[in-house]
Design an enzyme around this catalytic site. Structure first.
Site, short mmCIF file in Angstrom:
data_model
loop_
_atom_site.label_atom_id
_atom_site.label_comp_id
_atom_site.label_asym_id
_atom_site.label_seq_id
_atom_site.Cartn_x
_atom_site.Cartn_y
_atom_site.Cartn_z
N GLY A 471 0.78 -1.22 0.00
CA GLY A 471 0.00 0.00 0.00
C GLY A 471 0.81 1.28 0.00
O GLY A 471 0.43 2.25 0.62
N GLY A 473 2.20 4.87 -1.26
CA GLY A 473 1.98 5.94 -2.21
C GLY A 473 0.57 5.97 -2.71
O GLY A 473 -0.07 4.94 -2.86
N GLY A 474 0.07 7.13 -2.93
CA GLY A 474 -1.30 7.23 -3.38
C GLY A 474 -1.41 7.11 -4.88
O GLY A 474 -2.48 7.18 -5.44
N PHE A 475 -0.30 6.93 -5.52
CA PHE A 475 -0.29 7.05 -6.97
C PHE A 475 -0.79 5.81 -7.69
O PHE A 475 -1.63 5.89 -8.56
CB PHE A 475 1.14 7.36 -7.40
CG PHE A 475 1.29 7.61 -8.86
CD1 PHE A 475 0.76 8.75 -9.43
CD2 PHE A 475 1.94 6.69 -9.65
CE1 PHE A 475 0.91 8.97 -10.78
CE2 PHE A 475 2.08 6.92 -11.00
CZ PHE A 475 1.57 8.08 -11.57
N GLY A 476 -0.32 4.67 -7.30
CA GLY A 476 -0.77 3.46 -7.97
C GLY A 476 0.30 2.40 -7.93
O GLY A 476 1.21 2.46 -7.12
N LYS A 492 6.26 3.59 -11.28
CA LYS A 492 4.90 3.69 -10.75
C LYS A 492 3.99 3.92 -11.93
O LYS A 492 4.30 4.73 -12.81
CB LYS A 492 4.77 4.91 -9.84
CG LYS A 492 5.51 4.81 -8.55
CD LYS A 492 5.10 5.99 -7.72
CE LYS A 492 5.78 5.94 -6.37
NZ LYS A 492 5.25 6.98 -5.49
N ASP A 591 3.24 14.65 2.53
CA ASP A 591 3.05 13.28 3.02
C ASP A 591 4.37 12.76 3.60
O ASP A 591 4.83 11.66 3.27
CB ASP A 591 2.53 12.37 1.91
CG ASP A 591 1.90 11.08 2.46
OD1 ASP A 591 1.62 11.03 3.68
OD2 ASP A 591 1.68 10.14 1.67
#
Ligand SMILES: *[C@@H]1O[C@H](CO)[C@@H](O)[C@H](O)[C@H]1NC(C)=O
Ligand SMILES: *[C@@H]1O[C@H](CO)[C@@H](O)[C@H](O)[C@H]1NC(C)=O
Ligand SMILES: *[C@@H]1O[C@H](CO)[C@@H](O)[C@H](O)[C@H]1NC(C)=O
Ligand SMILES: *[C@@H]1O[C@H](CO)[C@@H](O)[C@H](O)[C@H]1NC(C)=O
Ligand SMILES: *[C@@H]1O[C@H](CO)[C@@H](O)[C@H](O)[C@H]1NC(C)=O
Ligand SMILES: *[C@@H]1O[C@H](CO)[C@@H](O)[C@H](O)[C@H]1NC(C)=O
Ligand SMILES: *[C@@H]1O[C@H](CO)[C@@H](O)[C@H](O)[C@H]1NC(C)=O
Length: 769
Positions: A471, A473-476, A492, A591
């Protein structure tokens, strides 16, 4: 002449050697060493292979020498499963096809205990209970079932009554029309199968050797036990009998039968007692009248219940195989069963019976993993040789779901694999295309492996895939890659269609990030944007994150000494200082957390994941208004309340990281509140050792520790105005590092600085203490 005969013989022998198997048969000699490619059993002509390819667990043993001469070759070796409650074989099947599976566990003192009186264990077919094995009975456990996936797990479950073991496992593919009662929800377990009127009756197969008939008389290798008795007259015929496609009982079995011994009209063909109330029964009677000179008609009773078409008397056709079976499943309360045929008043001949099968029900009612997901993950397991407890059905029974595999029940009640953790599994090779078949996958963690090659295009198009490699990074999804010049990179990717983020804005950010170059910031090497897909290429950080080392999956916190910890946060602080002051316009990370401080070679630290970062739009702006983003526990409460974004929010988050480094604890501990409150309470005691991570074992300079903790407390001050700037933090951390380095040097040059030395006054030390 002689030489040509020799030649023919040689050719015959040579061709015999090439016949290594029977189509549709898989015959596994359990416990046979993998170094043997297989052999043809002299008794049956059946080709047996070793079991290494079908199970990962257990150990190979042999029946003790005094039994070896009594047993057939496949029974000489056994595989025993001393560890683990549940161990499985994976038998290759074709989804939707029908199979007969047979397991034998013939006890021949392989365990040296010479006692089979109480040894028992359970068998499961996938997640469904199949039967209980009693070592003392030496029966064959056989079931006809419909394959629900590309693999059928045959599992041995230790029930606390001895170590499960197995002698042989046989799988026989059957035509789909065979055994009509077998459906996806019910399998038939063989209780007995009798060739009436042939040889000596044994309900149980002769201990080690051959039952009445099997392959090749029976093309599917069913066991037929022979049965004659004084209560019957046995009949036989050599007439050709037309076979019935629903059961394909062999001619040789149908060519014998029993009838009444005297002038009575009733023929009791079978009585048995079964105390196991779990069993419910089905009887299948096979007829072929080869004495059809006169009319023959009889009623068929199973415990007094009349079987047969419409409950009418039955008249078996001449020289044609026919059958009658009981339905529904039947269980007698007293456990006593009988099958009786009674001639009608008009019948000229007494009843006769050629063959009888008795089955118990194996309900296939436990949920199973969506078959395509099962097949894909099995291919992945085999492709990489995954060494985990990956046995049986991946999701069921849930207690034995595969390690690192998570499943969920979709709206249409199909259980899909949604998460796979294969990190640190020593995987080699390329990223399997089979991952792309797991279309419900949301999380895929392949970190800390040695995978190379390109990422399958189809993988990035999996609509539900959220996170690759944990899980983070919010990126993918994040992939490991290697550029042509051998530079290791992290890639990423993100499907823009799933984003709410404006593409233009996003690309503008990427543009500005490509300009950020600092040795303490993970550099963005480039990006690709193709159709709906975006990929960011970063330098690869081989040692994971600070989080991993402190508390995460690596959990090697104890090995990160104080000096290394201080150096890591100092380097991270320098990276943040550069974002705040060295970039124009300044960049706020938004973050900052231990999971975003990545470690490369020699544990050098770099700030990563600027995916949420914001730049000031112009220099005149002192803050930006944005929706709160970040990670719980690290988020500046002030920012959360006001939505006003300044560098001081990063300062707050960084202060939390400093506290993590000092204490080794997570920001939030349920029931113990937030790390800032916890540390504040401990500081109040004036004893720094109550704050410091116990795993350091006291190996740190007290003043170095105080300096770092003080700095952290100032960074996390409630009012943003009281928080220092990054440059000041960098200076304090440098001092902290110097103090610790001095201690290290002192320790190594003999003089030990005791803890009685008073703490040095620090500009950051809260006065209240
Ligand atoms: C297994 O049990 C049966 C029945 O009690 C017995 O006759 C046989 O000798 C036992 N076999 C061994 C190897 O102990
Ligand atoms: C009945 O069975 C016995 C033993 O298998 C055999 O010797 C005999 O020939 C059989 N009788 C008939 C009538 O088939
Ligand atoms: C059946 O046979 C027995 C003796 O073999 C004889 O006493 C009896 O009368 C016979 N019954 C019939 C119905 O033929
Ligand atoms: C067969 O079963 C029925 C029903 O349980 C019973 O009435 C009958 O006596 C049994 N017959 C034999 C021969 O055991
Ligand atoms: C899946 O969900 C349905 C409906 O909520 C439920 O009836 C069913 O038992 C669930 N199946 C499994 C295997 O959990
Ligand atoms: C999945 O793996 C199997 C067995 O290794 C292979 O035959 C098949 O082609 C693979 N499927 C895909 C989509 O790569
Ligand atoms: C990773 O794989 C490459 C290529 O197969 C190999 O050269 C290298 O030694 C492997 N590294 C490790 C750590 O196993």
């Amino acid at each position: 002449m002689a030489s040509s005969v020799m030649l023919v013989l040689l050719v015959l022998l040579a061709s015999a050697v090439h016949v290594v198997g029977q189509p549709g048969f898989l015959s596994i000699d359990c416990g046979l060493d993998d170094k043997y490619s297989g052999y043809k059993d002299p008794d049956t002509g059946i080709f047996y292979v070793s079991d290494g390819a079908y199970t990962d667990a257990g150990q190979n043993l042999m029946v003790s020498p005094e039994y070896r001469s009594q047993v057939s070759r496949p029974q000489v070796t056994v595989r025993s499963f001393p560890s683990g409650v549940r161990n499985c074989y994976a038998l290759p099947t074709e989804t939707g096809a029908k199979y007969l599976v047979r397991l034998q566990a013939n006890y021949g003192n392989h365990d040296g205990k010479n006692d089979n009186s109480s040894l028992e264990f359970d068998l499961y077919l996938g997640p469904n209970y199949w039967d209980t094995v009693y070592a003392r009975t030496n029966v064959a456990y056989e079931t006809v079932f419909l394959a629900w996936a590309g693999w059928a797990p045959a599992c041995l479950v230790n029930t606390g009554r001895g170590t499960p073991y197995v002698s042989l496992l046989e799988l026989r593919k059957l035509p789909g029309e065979l055994y009509p009662p077998v459906t996806a929800s019910q399998a038939l377990a063989m209780y007995t199968r009798i060739n009436m009127g042939a040889g000596t009756f044994t309900r149980i197969p002769v201990f080690f050797c051959c039952p009445g008939q099997r392959f090749p008389s029976d093309q599917f290798d069913r066991y037929w036990w022979a049965s004659v008795g004084p209560q019957w007259r046995n009949l036989s015929s050599s007439s050709t009998i037309q076979l019935d496609p629903s059961f394909l009982v062999p001619s040789s079995v149908l060519q014998t039968a029993v009838t009444v011994a005297g002038n009575e009209t009733g023929l009791t063909v079978m009585t048995w007692e079964e105390s196991k109330t779990l069993y419910t029964f089905m009887v299948i009677l096979h007829f072929a009248d080869f004495q059809s000179s006169q009319p023959r008609e009889f009623d068929i009773f199973f415990n007094g219940n009349q079987l047969g078409p419409g409950g009418r008397p039955y008249s078996p056709p001449a020289l044609v195989s026919s059958w009658v079976y009981s339905s529904p499943w039947y269980r007698a309360d007293d456990g006593n069963y009988n099958v009786t045929l009674v001639a009608t008043a008009t019948s000229a001949l007494p009843p006769m019976l050629n063959a009888l099968e008795i089955y118990t029900l194996v309900p296939q009612d436990s949920p199973t993993t969506f078959s395509k997901d099962f097949d894909a993950i099995m291919s992945i397991k085999l492709e990489y040789g995954v060494k985990k407890n990956w046995m049986g059905d991946p999701c069921f029974p849930s207690k034995y779901a595969w390690d690192g595999v998570k499943c969920s029940n979709t709206s249409d009640n199909v259980v899909r694999i949604t998460s796979i953790d294969l990190s640190k599994c020593n995987l080699h090779g390329v990223i399997s295309k089979n991952f792309t078949l797991l279309t419900a996958l949301e999380n895929l963690d392949l970190s800390y492996n040695n995978l190379s090659g390109s990422i399958p295009d189809s993988l990035t198009s999996l609509s539900s895939l959220q996170v690759l490699f944990i899980g983070q990074g919010g990126f993918g999804p994040v992939y490991y890659g290697r550029l042509e010049d051998n530079i290791e990179v992290a890639v990423k990717t993100r499907s823009e269609s799933s984003s709410s983020h404006g593409l233009d804005q996003f690309l503008a950010e990427v543009e500005s990030l490509t300009k950020v170059h600092h040795r303490n910031i993970v550099s963005l090497i480039g990006y690709c944007w193709e159709k709906d897909h975006l990929a960011l290429v970063y330098e690869y950080m081989s040692q994971g994150s600070l989080f991993d080392h402190l508390r995460g999956k690596n959990a090697v916190g104890g090995t990160l000494n104080w000096k290394t910890r201080v150096r890591i946060v100092l380097e991270a602080a320098q990276g943040l200082d550069y974002l705040h002051k060295g970039c124009s316009p300044p960049i706020i990370h938004r973050d900052v957390k231990s999971g975003n401080i990545l470690l490369g070679r020699n544990l050098h630290a770099k700030i990563a994941d600027l995916g949420l970062s914001k730049t000031y739009l112009d220099d005149t702006q002192s803050h930006m208004s944005v929706t709160a983003a970040g990670t719980a526990g690290y988020m500046d409460p002030q920012y959360y309340l006001t939505g006003r974004l300044t560098e001081s929010s990063d300062m707050y988050s960084f202060g939390i990281v400093l506290l993590e480094v000092a204490t080794g604890e997570p920001p939030m501990v349920p029931g113990y509140g937030h790390i800032v409150q916890r540390v504040r309470q401990m500081i109040a005691t004036g004893d720094i050792s109550s704050v410091a991570d116990a795993r350091l074992g006291g190996a740190y300079d007290i003043n170095s520790m105080w300096k770092l903790v003080d700095t952290a407390m100032l960074c996390t001050a409630e009012s943003p105005a009281q928080r220092p700037g990054m440059a000041a933090v960098v200076a304090q951390l440098k001092e902290s590092l110097t103090l610790e380095e001095a201690r290290e040097k002192d320790t190594s040059t003999s003089v030990s600085r005791g803890s009685d030395i008073p703490p040095m006054a620090s500009t950051f030390r809260p006065m209240a203490r």
